[in-house]
Design an enzyme around this catalytic site. Structure first.
Site, PDB file in Angstrom:
ATOM      1  N   ASP A  80      10.102  -8.507   2.531  1.00 33.02           N
ATOM      2  CA  ASP A  80       9.546  -8.639   1.189  1.00 33.02           C
ATOM      3  C   ASP A  80       9.908  -7.581   0.209  1.00 33.02           C
ATOM      4  O   ASP A  80      10.018  -6.580   0.675  1.00 33.02           O
ATOM      5  CB  ASP A  80       8.006  -8.842   0.909  1.00 33.02           C
ATOM      6  N   ASN A 115       7.904  -2.801   3.271  1.00 35.52           N
ATOM      7  CA  ASN A 115       8.871  -1.632   2.489  1.00 35.52           C
ATOM      8  C   ASN A 115       8.202  -0.620   2.082  1.00 35.52           C
ATOM      9  O   ASN A 115       8.183   0.055   1.186  1.00 35.52           O
ATOM     10  CB  ASN A 115       9.363  -2.401   1.345  1.00 35.52           C
ATOM     11  N   HIS A 120       2.771   1.402  -8.608  1.00 34.63           N
ATOM     12  CA  HIS A 120       3.830   2.193  -9.330  1.00 34.63           C
ATOM     13  C   HIS A 120       3.240   3.471 -10.051  1.00 34.63           C
ATOM     14  O   HIS A 120       2.043   3.405 -10.824  1.00 34.63           O
ATOM     15  CB  HIS A 120       5.054   1.560 -10.005  1.00 34.63           C
ATOM     16  N   ASP A 128      -0.022  -9.826  -4.520  1.00 36.59           N
ATOM     17  CA  ASP A 128       1.181  -8.888  -4.491  1.00 36.59           C
ATOM     18  C   ASP A 128       1.039  -7.800  -5.179  1.00 36.59           C
ATOM     19  O   ASP A 128       1.682  -7.034  -5.922  1.00 36.59           O
ATOM     20  CB  ASP A 128       2.347 -10.015  -5.172  1.00 36.59           C
ATOM     21  N   ASN A 166       8.840  -9.359 -10.040  1.00 40.63           N
ATOM     22  CA  ASN A 166       9.717 -10.107  -9.242  1.00 40.63           C
ATOM     23  C   ASN A 166       9.035 -11.050  -8.254  1.00 40.63           C
ATOM     24  O   ASN A 166       8.511 -10.273  -7.192  1.00 40.63           O
ATOM     25  CB  ASN A 166      10.809  -9.156  -8.521  1.00 40.63           C
ATOM     26  N   HIS A 222       4.926 -15.721  -3.248  1.00 39.31           N
ATOM     27  CA  HIS A 222       4.923 -15.706  -4.627  1.00 39.31           C
ATOM     28  C   HIS A 222       5.693 -16.855  -5.327  1.00 39.31           C
ATOM     29  O   HIS A 222       6.927 -16.591  -6.186  1.00 39.31           O
ATOM     30  CB  HIS A 222       5.403 -14.186  -5.310  1.00 39.31           C
ATOM     31  N   PHE A 237       0.837  -1.248  -0.120  1.00 31.84           N
ATOM     32  CA  PHE A 237       0.030  -0.130  -0.076  1.00 31.84           C
ATOM     33  C   PHE A 237       0.903   1.060  -0.266  1.00 31.84           C
ATOM     34  O   PHE A 237       0.318   2.390   0.050  1.00 31.84           O
ATOM     35  CB  PHE A 237      -0.992  -0.001   1.108  1.00 31.84           C
TER      36      PHE A 237
END
Length: 423
Positions: free
Chosen positions: A151, A93, A308, A304, A277, A231, A62
């Site tokens: 992650d 992250n 962006h 996932d 990825n 993933h 998020f």
């Protein structure tokens, strides 16, 4: 106002039946046929539709705090609700990294203030996600984190990962592993193989994922702790996890819709919306992922969701960030597996709601059953539509499916008995 859902097909992981659902005070009060409406109830006719427990996405990004120009908790909640998702696990992250209770609490309170979904932040394993020193997992657990992960980055030190597993196990939490040997992946940007040779783009071998999964399985064996592999994308990874489960090890895993929908062939046109990825793999890998979803080797489907800004993706392929948005395409891509006969609709629920609730210990949701919280998704499985900017609720647009026709949509998303999305 309390709700009455009439005439729908109620789907749980172990049953499906035509019945009504009565919702009172935010909980499921009754599940039976011919429940009578009264003036205090809002009645919704669900004829021809599926009524599912609210979907649980255990892997989202998020970007809040710190990267709100990509996504924030409000826009992420909007996109989740529009995708039939009532509970999300945002990864750590952010900026600052979610490595302490203040960031964890901020994320939970912001979602609670907005009121559309529940979020359970995934705290980082290590401080600043630097892979060196364990973060304050106990404090984050008290604040509301249920799992921990770096992650986006692997924990390279086996010693640090061992201690993380032991610590998490001791406080009733678990570790989500981003399994990647970055020394082997190097500067790769797509799967190593035929397409990387044709395009000239540097490849990432499947072994970069499989080596770290092997290590993490062995560490789970050593510690007895629960590790969840994020993933999964290769046949070799599935084989490793299947063997670990056969040995009774405490290992679970997930697959993302893009890894059972697309192959590396999509990258022949250099579209950065297919850059992710782990990367898209071969047709053989996709077939194996589907088989593992069918036979239960893969426990859950998680998006996932990785938003962006459009400008970040509109660059040379090597320079574009990894990731694809997926909250509003989870339903149609998973229903496609149902329509193809790979899984049935009960397995859909098991993969997207029931097993996520079991793995994360959220026993108040994941089933349509009396006294569970009224987190419910009403789906029209036949609805066809154009997934475009008007439907997309995310701030981001990095999906190769944007502008495509899809089938299967959430008509209503109900959170704690309240309608939070209506198409």
């Amino acid at each position: 106002m309390d709700l009455l859902l009439k005439n729908g097909k109620v789907i749980n992981y172990d049953s499906e039946k035509d019945t009504d659902i009565l919702i009172k005070n935010g909980k499921i009060s009754g599940v039976s046929s011919n429940i009578k409406a009264d003036d205090n109830l809002k009645e919704i006719d669900c004829k021809g539709n599926y009524i599912l427990p609210g979907l649980i996405d255990m892997h989202v990004h998020f970007r809040d705090p710190g990267f709100e120009y990509k996504e924030d908790i409000f826009s992420g909640s909007d996109a989740a609700a529009a995708g039939g998702i009532t509970t999300c696990f945002p990864m750590a992250n952010t900026k600052p990294v979610n490595d302490n209770e203040s960031v964890t609490s901020y994320m939970i309170e912001k979602a609670r203030e907005y009121g559309k979904i529940d979020i359970f932040p995934v705290g980082s394993i290590t401080k600043k996600m630097n892979g060196e020193e364990l973060a304050e997992m106990g404090e984050m657990k008290k604040a509301g984190a249920l799992a921990f992960s770096d992650d986006g980055l692997p924990v390279l030190s086996s010693e640090v990962m061992r201690r993380a597993l032991e610590y998490a196990s001791g406080i009733g939490a678990f570790i989500i592993s981003h399994s990647e040997d970055i020394s082997l992946a190097g500067s790769g940007v797509i799967n190593e193989g035929k397409v990387s040779t044709i395009t000239g783009l540097k490849g990432i071998p499947a072994e970069a994922e499989e080596i770290m999964i092997s290590r993490d399985i062995l560490l789970s064996k050593l510690t007895g702790a629960h590790i969840h592999i994020a993933h999964v994308s290769t046949k070799g990874s599935v084989d490793l996890i299947r063997r670990a489960k056969d040995q009774g090890l405490n290992v679970t895993c997930e697959a993302a819709p893009h890894h059972f929908t697309f192959t590396e062939e999509e990258l022949l046109n250099y579209d950065t919306n297919y850059k992710m990825n782990p990367p898209l793999r071969t047709k053989e890998d996709v077939i194996c992922i589907k088989e593992a979803l069918k036979d239960g080797t893969i426990d859950i489907i998680a998006t996932d969701h990785a938003p962006h800004h459009p400008d970040e993706k509109f660059v040379e392929f090597d320079n574009a960030p990894n990731g694809v948005i997926g909250l509003q395409t989870l339903i149609p891509l998973t229903l496609k597996l149902v329509n193809e006969g790979i899984i049935d609709i009960k397995q859909f629920v098991k993969l997207t709601s029931y097993m996520p609730s079991v793995i994360s210990g959220l026993d108040d949701r994941g089933e349509i059953k009396e006294d569970k919280i009224a987190d419910i998704t009403v789906i029209d499985p036949e609805k066809t539509y154009l997934y475009d900017k008007n439907i997309n609720k995310s701030k981001a647009e990095n999906s190769p499916l944007l502008g495509s026709g899809l089938q299967g949509m959430a008509l209503y998303t109900i959170k704690n008995g309240r309608i939070v999305y209506e198409s």
